[in-house]
Design an enzyme around this catalytic site. Structure first.
Site, mmCIF file in Angstrom:
data_model
loop_
_atom_site.group_PDB
_atom_site.id
_atom_site.type_symbol
_atom_site.label_atom_id
_atom_site.label_comp_id
_atom_site.label_asym_id
_atom_site.label_seq_id
_atom_site.Cartn_x
_atom_site.Cartn_y
_atom_site.Cartn_z
ATOM 1 N N LYS A 153 38.592 -46.789 60.415
ATOM 2 C CA LYS A 153 39.146 -48.096 60.034
ATOM 3 C C LYS A 153 38.399 -49.201 60.783
ATOM 4 C CE LYS A 153 43.172 -51.081 60.230
ATOM 5 N NZ LYS A 153 44.582 -51.233 60.011
ATOM 6 N N HIS A 301 25.540 -24.831 23.353
ATOM 7 C CA HIS A 301 26.739 -25.653 23.181
ATOM 8 C C HIS A 301 27.994 -24.886 23.574
ATOM 9 C CE1 HIS A 301 24.775 -29.099 21.044
ATOM 10 N NE2 HIS A 301 23.814 -28.197 21.113
#
Ligand code: FAI
Length: 547
Positions: A153, A301
């Site tokens: 932080k 595919h």
């Protein structure tokens, strides 16, 4: 009403570079620690450390301040409280850009930290080891993540490092006059990703414990054990892809979990993998892994256009499997993705070199096979760790607003082998016929539903995939096989025949035996059709849809 003070913007002309004078080092994984400590000390950095980290630093002859000296408080409760103290966290959270923070630290007699090096207790590894709950809970690090979050932080002031692999980068920055703001921001991002992954693992474990305690049958809707109330995963970027399924879609690949798998595969050769390459390779590797014998699957595919196992006694089994998988549908195999469940040999490589192939995936490549294949500029060669066949493995699929989670579909039920099948029509097959039918059953699972697969001698010869009714899949499989190959072949259907029309298409083409789950209200009509044709039908009692 109180309001949050707004953070001042950095005005430092050196990109926010801050010299490092004081470091807090508290690591479970001690690799690289001595070298790190020596060089931090050499750069004039004061080192503050916890218990065994401090002991290891001191043993390396580097001066170190025990954290108790900073907190004025002993480590207690078996190490559950070491660094959880304002003298530590105020030193991590004071924003050096705010004069009032620095004044408060002065008043309180607390010194600020510029660098935090922490790595956490091995929670995931402890769970994986099968440890008892009490031991697992003890490995939930509390003080470590608190320090990591405080310093991340406060990244405009503090640099935080959670990964020993980044020590070189850290030392280069420290010895070069400190971290820039951009470096501290990047380290903070990695730190928050680390604690998020850690907490996701903890939350998942707890949710599973609660679900397990609920026990079987406690969820009336499911008629079985309740699902865990939380499902979470985290991903680390492997690479940005050129584009997604189509060129206008942005895409990337992320790694989740401990296993390298396909996302962490080693690419030995060829252009970068595309999004569609990943999808097809995933299907190919899985299809090949479903067989114990040397096997090759060719995918286009996401559907197979050929799957085969080696013929018994074949001189080069994997090359034989490839040749026979390719022969199923050579037109469709052009531009396909090929996966083998054995190392690729030179003979297989020579066959592959004749066909334009997007990707070849295998557990390994023989050196002379690599020589052949690397001469082809465009083929991507991937070493992929085979997926474990465990019922605990899960499959996740995003839907709008949510996530579907299921156990992976394994081919390991009693009904997945001939000994668990019921003969429903016609004469029993001999061993060779049964082996063929079992191959077809294992192979059809790789085909998108509605799936029909015709096979002979351990190789697919006609595949009907992805049709919205089963009769069309039967027609497609027969058409792909051609009259000659269909006659005398065996067939597998991934789910039951709802009517006799589909199986009739197969019988009319001369298919001699069919395996299917059974369970339709019209099973009797289906069986009667098979009997009338003098063919054989086995029922598995198991279904293998793939959507
Ligand atoms: N309780 C605490 O205040 C605390 N502070 C740091 N740790 C962890 O203790 C480990 C280092 O301890 P040691 O230096 O004693 O080996 C690190 O993994 C660190 O994340 C803590 N342990 C667990 O929560």
């Amino acid at each position: 009403m109180t309001s949050q003070p707004s953070a001042p913007a950095s005005t430092d002309p050196a990109g926010g570079r801050r010299a490092v004078r004081r470091a807090l080092v508290s690591v479970y994984d001690k690799q690289g620690l001595e070298e790190l400590a020596r060089r931090l000390h050499g750069a004039g950095v004061e080192i503050v450390s916890t218990g065994s980290t401090a002991a290891r630093v001191a043993a390396a002859g580097v001066p170190v301040t025990p954290v108790e000296q900073v907190t004025g408080f002993p480590e207690c409760l078996d190490g559950r409280v070491k660094t959880l103290h304002p003298a530590v966290h105020a030193g991590l959270l004071a924003d050096s850009r705010r004069p009032e923070h620095l004044a408060q630290l002065d008043e309180l007699g607390i010194a600020a930290f510029d660098l935090v090096v922490v790595n956490l207790y091995p929670f995931a590894a402890t769970v994986a080891s099968g440890a008892a709950p009490d031991e697992v809970v003890e490995q939930i690090d509390i003080g470590g993540p608190a320090m990591v979050r405080s310093s991340a932080k406060n990244h405009p002031t503090v640099a935080v490092v959670v990964d020993p692999a980044r020590y070189d980068e850290v030392l280069a920055a420290v010895e070069g006059g400190g971290f820039t703001l951009a470096q501290r921001t990047s380290l903070a991002a990695a730190a928050f990703a680390h604690t998020a992954a850690y907490d996701t693992a903890v939350a998942s474990w707890f949710a599973q414990q609660v679900a397990d305690q609920a026990g079987a049958g406690d969820d009336p809707a499911a008629g079985g054990p309740a699902a865990p109330a939380f499902a979470g995963t985290t991903g680390a970027l492997v690479s940005t892809l050129r584009y997604g399924e189509n060129p206008h879609q942005r895409a990337a690949v992320y790694r989740t979990g401990e296993r390298a798998g396909l996302a962490g595969a080693t690419q030995l050769h060829g252009k970068a993998m595309s999004y569609n390459n990943f999808v097809d390779t995933d299907a190919a590797v899985r299809a090949a892994a479903d067989h114990d014998a040397p096997a090759v699957a060719i995918i286009k595919h996401a559907n197979p256009c050929g799957i085969a196992v080696a013929a018994p006694g074949a001189g080069d089994p994997v090359a034989d499997a490839h040749a026979r998988a390719h022969a199923c549908d050579p037109v469709s195999a052009f531009g396909g993705v090929v996966a083998a469940n054995r190392p690729v040999t030179r003979a297989m490589a020579a066959q592959l070199a004749e066909v334009f192939t997007e990707v070849v995936a295998a557990p390994a490549f023989d050196d002379d096979a690599l020589e052949v294949l690397t001469a082809k500029k465009n083929v991507r060669l991937l070493v992929v760790e085979p997926a474990p066949r465990e019922a605990s493995a899960q499959e996740w699929r995003r839907i709008d607003g949510g996530l579907l989670v299921q156990q992976v579909d394994l081919v390991d039920a009693p009904g997945d082998t001939p000994s668990g099948w019921t003969l429903a029509a016609g004469p029993a097959l001999d061993d060779a016929g049964l082996a063929d039918l079992e191959f077809a059953w294992r192979a059809v699972r790789a085909v998108k539903s509605n799936a029909i697969l015709l096979a002979r001698d351990g190789a697919s010869v006609g595949i009907g995939m992805g049709q919205v009714n089963r009769v069309d899949s039967c027609r497609l499989a027969v058409e792909r096989a051609g009259a000659e190959r269909a006659r005398g072949s065996v067939a597998a259907s991934d789910a039951f025949f709802p009517f006799a029309d589909g199986v009739q298409v197969l019988l009319d083409a001369g298919v001699r035996a069919v395996v299917q789950p059974g369970g339709s209200v019209r099973d009797a009509e289906v069986v009667a059709a098979v009997e009338a044709a003098g063919a054989t039908m086995y029922l598995t009692g198991v279904r293998h849809f793939a959507h």
